[in-house]
Enzyme design. Structure first.
Site, short mmCIF file in Angstrom:
data_model
loop_
_atom_site.label_atom_id
_atom_site.label_comp_id
_atom_site.label_asym_id
_atom_site.label_seq_id
_atom_site.Cartn_x
_atom_site.Cartn_y
_atom_site.Cartn_z
N TYR A 107 14.67 -2.13 27.85
CA TYR A 107 16.13 -2.01 27.93
C TYR A 107 16.64 -2.56 29.26
CZ TYR A 107 20.60 0.45 28.60
OH TYR A 107 21.93 0.77 28.87
N GLY A 147 31.72 2.53 22.60
CA GLY A 147 32.48 1.56 21.80
C GLY A 147 33.60 2.24 21.02
N GLY A 201 29.69 -2.86 18.49
CA GLY A 201 29.13 -1.50 18.57
C GLY A 201 30.22 -0.45 18.69
N ALA A 202 31.23 -0.54 17.81
CA ALA A 202 32.36 0.39 17.90
C ALA A 202 32.14 1.66 17.08
CB ALA A 202 33.63 -0.32 17.43
N1 LIG Z 1 25.19 5.94 27.71
C1 LIG Z 1 25.06 5.59 28.97
O1 LIG Z 1 24.90 6.43 29.86
C2 LIG Z 1 25.10 4.14 29.38
C3 LIG Z 1 24.84 3.83 30.72
C4 LIG Z 1 24.89 2.50 31.11
C5 LIG Z 1 25.24 1.53 30.19
N2 LIG Z 1 25.50 1.87 28.91
C6 LIG Z 1 25.84 0.80 27.97
O2 LIG Z 1 27.03 1.17 27.27
C7 LIG Z 1 27.04 0.51 25.99
C8 LIG Z 1 27.34 1.54 24.90
O3 LIG Z 1 26.26 2.45 24.87
P1 LIG Z 1 26.41 3.92 24.27
O4 LIG Z 1 25.82 4.81 25.27
O5 LIG Z 1 27.78 4.14 23.77
O6 LIG Z 1 25.36 3.82 23.08
P2 LIG Z 1 25.43 4.23 21.54
O7 LIG Z 1 26.28 5.43 21.36
O8 LIG Z 1 24.02 4.27 21.09
O9 LIG Z 1 26.20 3.00 20.89
C9 LIG Z 1 25.60 1.75 20.76
C10 LIG Z 1 26.35 0.95 19.73
O10 LIG Z 1 25.60 -0.26 19.50
C11 LIG Z 1 25.38 -0.39 18.12
N3 LIG Z 1 24.16 -1.11 17.77
C12 LIG Z 1 22.90 -0.82 18.15
N4 LIG Z 1 22.03 -1.67 17.57
C13 LIG Z 1 22.77 -2.51 16.80
C14 LIG Z 1 22.47 -3.59 15.95
N5 LIG Z 1 21.22 -3.99 15.73
N6 LIG Z 1 23.47 -4.24 15.33
C15 LIG Z 1 24.75 -3.84 15.51
N7 LIG Z 1 25.11 -2.81 16.29
C16 LIG Z 1 24.13 -2.16 16.93
C17 LIG Z 1 25.32 1.04 17.60
O11 LIG Z 1 25.47 1.05 16.21
P3 LIG Z 1 25.01 2.33 15.33
O12 LIG Z 1 26.13 3.31 15.49
O13 LIG Z 1 24.90 1.76 13.96
O14 LIG Z 1 23.72 2.80 15.89
C18 LIG Z 1 26.47 1.66 18.38
O15 LIG Z 1 27.70 1.34 17.78
C19 LIG Z 1 25.68 -0.16 25.85
O16 LIG Z 1 25.79 -1.52 26.17
C20 LIG Z 1 24.83 0.56 26.88
O17 LIG Z 1 23.74 -0.23 27.32
C21 LIG Z 1 25.43 3.15 28.47
#
Ligand SMILES: NC(=O)c1ccc[n+]([C@@H]2O[C@H](COP(=O)([O-])OP(=O)(O)OC[C@H]3O[C@@H](n4cnc5c(N)ncnc54)[C@H](OP(=O)(O)O)[C@@H]3O)[C@@H](O)[C@H]2O)c1
Length: 270
Positions: free
Chosen positions: A165, A15, A9-10
């Site tokens: 989630y 990422g 998920g970069a």
């Molecule tokens: N944001 C927060 O406040 C928060 C808080 C706690 C934990 N986290 C955790 O941090 C991590 C990163 O989250 P983020 O906030 O950076 O979210 P994000 O910006 O939505 O990034 C998620 C990444 O996962 C990829 N992804 C989603 N579905 C996929 C699939 N079916 N196959 C391949 N790749 C897929 C996305 O790809 P696309 O670009 O193609 O969509 C994106 O690269 C996650 O594990 C999340 O649970 C985030």
């Protein structure tokens, strides 16, 4: 840094920020995404960040277990070792939290992408991680955790996206603890981390939450588990940012963990 680090998920959010930080340190990066163009665009940014960094890219949809298995196979064919695997990719609560979605195999989507996919990928890459001394698995989880309901694992009843989630994230923490126990003494450590609260990323924006933190705030806690000396040898822990904390109680229930593990293995076919 001469480490080989794989980040799922970069293509956006945390990422991408991790990839750019590691690139500036001269790491060798294996960047994963599901969209070829966006992945290549992040890879180019990373290459521009430092001449010392090397970037290889891998496309796979983690909502399809066949693609997850294929991804692991390609990485195993290309690499002689893997120092760090960061399971970062995830699906959030979704724009419409009432809309239950399914993976290619017909599994509830959040469970599939956030738990089954990293479980399968990590297990298939364990031989490569074992070639690195020490190897590290960093599972990006969340403080948002809800107990897995074994009577309704696929959430066919009373579906709600954020709950789905939170369940998937606790499932990944349970899988973290299991693998850490299994690999204890092997030189490979496995930990889970909540990076930061409500970072300004597509996941948070799409779910309609008001962001409370910049993406960069999540980078430090994950980078520590990727490379810091103070956590060398530390395994089977859940960190809330930098603090070693207790996860949801279900993660310490041996019976629940065993039950989830058996179901998970049946679902991923490993
Ligand atoms: N944001 C927060 O406040 C928060 C808080 C706690 C934990 N986290 C955790 O941090 C991590 C990163 O989250 P983020 O906030 O950076 O979210 P994000 O910006 O939505 O990034 C998620 C990444 O996962 C990829 N992804 C989603 N579905 C996929 C699939 N079916 N196959 C391949 N790749 C897929 C996305 O790809 P696309 O670009 O193609 O969509 C994106 O690269 C996650 O594990 C999340 O649970 C985030």
């Amino acid at each position: 840094m001469d480490n080989i680090v794989m980040i799922t998920g970069a293509t956006g959010g945390l990422g991408r920020a991790l990839a750019l930080d590691l690139a500036a340190r001269g790491a060798t990066l294996l960047l994963h995404g599901r969209d070829h163009e966006r992945l290549e665009s992040v890879a180019e940014e990373a290459r521009r960040a430092s001449e010392a960094c090397t970037v290889r890219t891998h496309v796979a949809d983690l909502a399809d277990l066949r693609e997850v298995a294929d991804l692991a196979e390609r990485v195993r064919a290309d690499e002689s070792r893997l120092d760090v695997l960061v399971n970062n990719a995830a699906v959030g609560g979704g724009e419409d939290p009432t809309q239950r979605q399914l993976s290619a195999q017909g599994h509830e989507l959040r469970l599939a992408v956030n738990h089954l996919a990293p479980h399968l990928l990590t297990r298939r890459l364990t031989p490569l991680l074992s070639e690195a001394t020490p190897g590290r698995v960093v599972n990006v989880t969340s403080a948002g955790q809800a107990p897995v309901d074994f009577e309704d694992l696929m959430m066919e009843n009373a579906y709600e996206g954020v709950r789905a989630y939170c369940r998937s994230k606790l499932a990944l923490i349970m899988s973290t603890f299991d693998l850490a126990e299994e690999l204890d003494g092997s030189g490979v450590t496995v930990n889970a981390v909540h990076p930061a609260h409500l970072m300004d990323t597509p996941m948070v924006q799409q779910s309609g939450f008001h962001p409370l933190a910049a993406v960069d705030e999540g980078v430090g806690p994950v980078m520590r588990l990727i490379s810091a000396a103070d956590v060398e040898g530390v395994t089977g822990r859940y960190f809330d940012r930098f603090a070693d904390r207790r996860a949801h109680e279900q993660a310490y229930d041996e019976e629940a963990r065993l039950r989830l593990r058996k179901l998970t293995e049946e679902l991923v076919g490993s």
